[in-house]
Design a protein around this motif. Structure first.
Motif, PDB file in Angstrom:
ATOM      1  N   ASN A 482       4.918   4.095 -13.284  1.00 37.64           N
ATOM      2  CA  ASN A 482       3.698   4.279 -12.459  1.00 37.64           C
ATOM      3  C   ASN A 482       3.321   3.120 -11.760  1.00 37.64           C
ATOM      4  N   PHE A 483       2.789   3.002 -10.436  1.00 38.35           N
ATOM      5  CA  PHE A 483       2.795   1.838  -9.687  1.00 38.35           C
ATOM      6  C   PHE A 483       1.730   2.064  -8.685  1.00 38.35           C
ATOM      7  N   SER A 484       0.940   1.281  -8.544  1.00 39.22           N
ATOM      8  CA  SER A 484      -0.216   1.071  -7.514  1.00 39.22           C
ATOM      9  C   SER A 484      -0.438  -0.377  -7.125  1.00 39.22           C
ATOM     10  N   ILE A 485      -0.589  -0.384  -5.686  1.00 41.78           N
ATOM     11  CA  ILE A 485      -0.779  -1.737  -4.868  1.00 41.78           C
ATOM     12  C   ILE A 485      -1.974  -1.897  -4.437  1.00 41.78           C
ATOM     13  N   MET A 486      -2.553  -2.989  -4.115  1.00 48.15           N
ATOM     14  CA  MET A 486      -3.436  -3.420  -3.183  1.00 48.15           C
ATOM     15  C   MET A 486      -3.172  -4.472  -2.202  1.00 48.15           C
ATOM     16  N   VAL A 487      -3.051  -3.996  -0.879  1.00 48.72           N
ATOM     17  CA  VAL A 487      -2.646  -5.132   0.209  1.00 48.72           C
ATOM     18  C   VAL A 487      -3.943  -5.457   0.920  1.00 48.72           C
TER      19      VAL A 487
END
Length: 698
Positions: A482-487
């Motif tokens: 599972n992967f989440s990102i904030m740019v």
């Protein structure tokens, strides 16, 4: 002379026709003419008519003068008032008759070789002033003053009669009224109340005396409203204040302070009695300000004695300040009716003890910091308050915010706390966050919250980007976690990149490379700086009977994953393997040792307990930070190990102070440029005053 009602339209028409015919029949070459405006002749007049008009008005006022000389006191006043009403009305009718003649109402009169223009009405009133007013004004004023004193003693007088005479004085200019009536009236007021003041006070206590003073002041105000000029009001009240209040000002202040110390309701009647005075209330406002300030400072000292400076709870601090502010705010509304002077005194006192008290010491940042911490606690997920209670608590926090002097410090602290709530996804709700930002916008304007709103935009865009990336990876069957990102925009977030070159563990390098490639295809030319010091991960344990999911920081993850291939590692080996700064890594290891994940029997040597291989498996990579326990049982299957690193906390505080100073410098420079552009040249002292006013109002 006659009244307007006694002249019928037919009579008025006949008079107009006669005047017109009379004027039209006269020679057009005579010097005397009728004119509708000064300097503009429109119809020929005649000296005979002019002389008759003048003679009529002179005879009329001389007759009235003789009649008045035979009268005294109220009879004189009544005759004068009736004569004035009839004379002024009749003069107006005559003026209208002449004005109907080709819209002509002015008579040119040559006097001392100069041409002067008078309307019929003006000429008539001039004769009244020159004969009756100049002859009778002092006598009439004495009669009026006598009637006023009788009214003060409780008698009933004909107020409409007095008003008619006073209005006639005012009509002819303020000088006659002020010199002949107002000044003697004020002197008589002083003489009247000087003995009355001592008599009133001798009959009762101060509160009873002040009630009597309030009654007298109201009567004097009513007197002005009924028959005196409105310009007399302030002069009269000042004179009454001087005679009735100032001689006892010391006793009044002492009594006010005594009642204020006990917060007695008698203050309400005391204020009501003095509310019409101007200067008397100012010392009482100062007393009130000092009292509220003292109450606030005492409350903080009491709180500090109960909790101690080191363990001070932000909520307790805010509640203590808020209780004092709200208590005296209600007190001002209840006792002083929300009078602006007492409200201003309350605001000054609250501003003083909110920003400078036993907790803040010499620091200007302590109160803003504690208020932000309190607001941060309210806006976190773990807060169990209902939506309505939360909204009320945020409104209460804004009450104190109003008194914070260094609002830029509050802004910086709030900016940092909000970024952490959004970054870690621990906000109570988007609605609550938006409500608080709306309150700040209302208090300080859009520019104050501009960066805060941009942070929400970044969060929304990042959620969309994460969903799109995960969908892309699932389509290609390449996602193994599972992967989440904030740019995040670097200009909108108070986040700093880690020192050193973090070595990405092999377990997540594939996902890292996939996202980097995906992002570059969508946003070519943008440079990403990875904030490993803010990232979080989830590890699944394989070495315990019970399966646990450990929520760790990226630094903790990098350390623990080393023990999938090594049974023991030294501090230097871990620095080399992870690329983490040695000082930071030491603190990470201390947390893991305290959690009993690692053991540190030898200096700078760290072993996993128990020592078996393939202990950890990465199941999620995100952004968060915590700590971990080993040899340990828990009812929870998800365990948070991440804890703030002291060095990072200290760095955040230092950077915050630098940010505030930097922003202030820029604001000051912008203000200097703005003033110099507007003023071009300016002496140093006015320039400093302008600069101070601009900066404090910003």
């Amino acid at each position: 002379m006659t009244t307007d009602e006694s002249v019928s339209p037919d009579d008025r028409k006949r008079l107009y026709t006669a005047a017109y015919d009379y004027c039209s029949a006269y020679s057009p070459y005579h010097d005397y003419v009728f004119s509708s405006r000064a300097g503009e002749s429109v119809i020929v007049g005649c000296p005979e008519l002019y002389g008759n008009v003048i003679e009529y008005f002179i005879n009329r006022v001389e007759l009235l003068k003789d009649q008045c000389d035979s009268l005294q006191d109220e009879a004189l006043l009544r005759h004068y008032a009736n004569a004035w009403n009839r004379y002024s009305t009749g003069a107006n009718i005559i003026n209208q008759i002449f004005s109907n003649t080709e819209n002509d109402s002015n008579i040119h009169e040559e006097e001392e070789d100069q041409r002067r223009v008078f309307s019929v009405y003006t000429m008539a009133l001039g004769k009244w002033k020159g004969v009756l007013i100049s002859h009778l004004h002092k006598t009439l004023c004495n009669v009026i003053l006598s009637l006023i004193n009788r009214q003060r003693d409780g008698e009933t007088i004909d107020q409409s009669l007095v008003k008619t005479v006073v209005d006639s004085f005012v009509f002819f200019g303020s000088y006659i009224y002020e010199a002949d009536l107002e000044t003697p009236f004020l002197n008589e007021t002083e003489k009247y109340y000087e003995p009355e003041s001592q008599l009133f006070l001798s009959r009762g206590n101060l509160l009873d005396y002040l009630k009597k003073v309030g009654q007298c002041l109201k009567e004097e105000e009513d007197r002005v409203d009924q028959y005196l000029s409105t310009g007399t009001r302030n002069k009269l009240l000042s004179k009454c204040e001087y005679m009735l209040v100032r001689p006892h000002s010391r006793l009044i202040r002492e009594t006010f302070q005594r009642l204020l110390d006990r917060e007695k309701e008698e203050l309400q009647s005391m204020y009501a009695s003095l509310s019409r005075t101007r200067k008397c209330l100012e010392p009482l406002r100062q007393k009130f300000e000092e009292h509220v300030k003292k109450a606030g400072l005492t409350a903080v000292v009491t709180l500090l004695g109960e909790e101690g400076d080191n363990s001070l709870d932000p909520k307790a601090y805010v509640d203590t300040l808020l209780e004092v502010c709200c208590r005296y705010s209600g007190f001002v509304m209840r006792i002083f009716g929300g009078e602006t002077g007492f409200v201003a005194s309350l605001d000054k006192a609250c501003r003083e003890f909110v920003n400078r008290n036993a907790v803040t010491g010499s620091s200007t940042t302590k109160s803003p910091e504690l208020l932000v911490k309190h607001a941060d606690a309210l806006l976190r997920k773990n807060n169990k308050m209902t939506e309505w209670d939360l909204e009320a608590a945020l409104s209460d926090a804004m009450v104190l915010f109003k008194y914070i002097e260094d609002k830029d410090v509050f802004q910086s602290f709030y900016y940092t706390k909000l970024s952490k709530r959004l970054f870690h996804g621990i906000s109570a709700s988007d609605e609550s966050e938006a409500s608080m930002i709306s309150k700040l916008k209302e208090a300080c304007g859009f520019e104050y919250i501009q960066k805060l709103q941009k942070m929400f935009t970044d969060i929304s865009l990042s959620k969309n980007l994460t969903d799109e990336f995960n969908e892309h990876m699932q389509t290609h069957d390449e996602m193994n976690m599972n992967f989440s990102i904030m740019v995040l925009n670097s200009n909108s977030w108070p986040l700093s990149a880690p020192k050193g070159d973090f070595i990405i563990p092999p377990e997540i390098i594939r996902t890292y490379d996939h996202f980097l490639g995906y992002f570059q295809t969508k946003h070519s030319g943008r440079q990403l700086t990875w904030l490993w010091n803010y990232s979080t991960n989830e590890l699944r344990t394989n070495y315990l009977n019970q399966k646990y999911i450990l929520m760790t920081s990226s630094y903790q993850m990098a350390v623990l994953l080393q023990y999938n291939t090594h049974e023991t590692s030294s501090l230097d080996e871990l620095v080399t393997a992870t690329g983490i700064n040695k000082d930071i890594l030491s603190q990470v290891l201390v947390l893991l040792v305290k959690a009993k994940i690692l053991i540190n029997e030898d200096t700078n040597q760290y072993d996993l307990n128990p020592s078996v291989s393939s202990f950890f498996e990465v199941i999620s990579h995100s952004r968060d930070a915590n700590t971990f326990l080993s040899d340990f049982k828990s009812k929870k299957t998800r365990i948070s190990l991440n804890r703030p690193i002291k060095a990072e906390v200290k760095a955040d505080s230092s950077e915050l102070s630098q940010t505030v100073e930097k922003d202030r410098k820029h604001a000051l420079e912008a203000t200097v440029v703005r003033i110099m552009k507007a003023r071009k040249t300016l002496k140093i002292q006015p320039y400093q005053l302008d600069l101070h006013a601009e900066v404090t109002s910003a």
